[in-house]
Design a protein around this motif. Structure first.
Motif, PDB file in Angstrom:
ATOM      1  N   ILE A  67      95.726  24.326  87.549  1.00  0.00           N
ATOM      2  CA  ILE A  67      96.434  23.187  86.977  1.00  0.00           C
ATOM      3  C   ILE A  67      97.582  22.770  87.889  1.00  0.00           C
ATOM      4  N   ASN A  99      96.659  18.866  88.207  1.00  0.00           N
ATOM      5  CA  ASN A  99      97.587  18.028  87.454  1.00  0.00           C
ATOM      6  C   ASN A  99      99.041  18.376  87.740  1.00  0.00           C
ATOM      7  N   ILE A 132      94.286  21.745  79.810  1.00  0.00           N
ATOM      8  CA  ILE A 132      95.394  21.016  80.426  1.00  0.00           C
ATOM      9  C   ILE A 132      96.035  20.139  79.360  1.00  0.00           C
TER      10      ILE A 132
END
Length: 264
Positions: A67, A99, A132
């Protein structure tokens, strides 16, 4: 000067991808940072020469993605992006996959970048690395605290390679949320790299937001006019690679064919 004026120019725009080869600290890193830099610069200059409106530098080779990026990845992505920025004059965006909004915004601020791509802005999604959670609030505050309000946020909704944890949340719901949370443009995609973004999805999102809507996957010479008759712009990557391989250099011929297909 507003480096992202192309987003709201009223003319269809093309953003080309600079896919970095695997960076240090990742499974695929081959020990040659010089090659990573050289290919990234080659791809950026090729995209600019062919007539792209902007580019995004992304750590595409760093699979399997986490992530967030680790320190080695952030350092390498920053170094590559800074060297690319010295070689081209078109706007540069950063995508720190999967992300990592902090890495993306920080790098963009440091190199004079114009925008970032945040894949999971308002949705909650599942991918092979886990869940996420949305980062809209954190990203907006982080951008403000860095004094980087000029760095625009291009936010994906229902992003490719993931599944919605709450499948009843429609693309319209996500588009409205992204708009309300401060995104500067919205990206819609197909299910995976190279998968065409459904025209129907683009239309549905366009109907509920005033923001530019970008087709984020599957745009190529054969469909670019159809896609950008509805979408405001497109992000193009895999279809511009030599031999169609994601880790190959960008092909000037394929880029030129795409730009010509759109603009004549």
């Amino acid at each position: 000067m507003d480096k992202t004026s192309f987003l709201n120019s009223g003319k269809p725009f093309l953003i080309g991808m600079v896919h970095c080869l695997p960076l240090p600290g990742t499974m695929g890193f081959r020990g040659d940072m010089k090659k990573i830099i050289e290919q990234a610069i080659h791809d950026a200059k090729t995209l600019e020469k062919a007539g792209m409106d902007a580019i995004i530098v992304e750590n595409m080779g760093d699979t399997p993605f986490g992530i967030k990026l680790d320190t080695a990845q952030v350092s390498a992505l920053a170094a590559v992006s800074a060297l690319v920025a010295e070689q081209v004059n078109i706007p540069i965006g950063i995508d720190a996959a999967m992300n990592d909004y902090e890495a993306a915004i920080s790098i963009a601020k440091a190199i004079g970048g114009a925008f970032v791509r945040i894949p999971v802005f308002v949705d909650t999604v599942e991918f092979y690395g886990g869940i996420i959670k949305p980062v809209a609030r954190e990203a907006m505050l982080y951008r403000k605290n860095l004094g980087a309000e000029n760095v625009k946020i291009l936010a994906d909704i229902h992003v490719k390679h993931t599944h919605m944890v709450l499948p009843h949340v429609s693309v319209e719901d996500s588009a409205k949320a992204a708009t309300d949370c401060g995104a500067d443009a919205i990206i819609v995609t197909g299910t995976h790299i190279g998968a065409e973004t459904p025209i129907e999805i683009i239309k549905r999102v366009k109907a509920v937001t005033r923001l530019p809507v970008i087709a984020g996957s599957g745009v190529k010479t054969s469909n670019v006019r159809e896609q950008l008759a509805i979408a405001d712009g497109a992000i193009v990557g895999s279809s511009l690679k030599e031999g169609g391989k994601i880790d190959n250099p960008v092909s000037y011929e394929l880029c030129s064919e795409l730009v010509t297909a759109l603009r004549g």
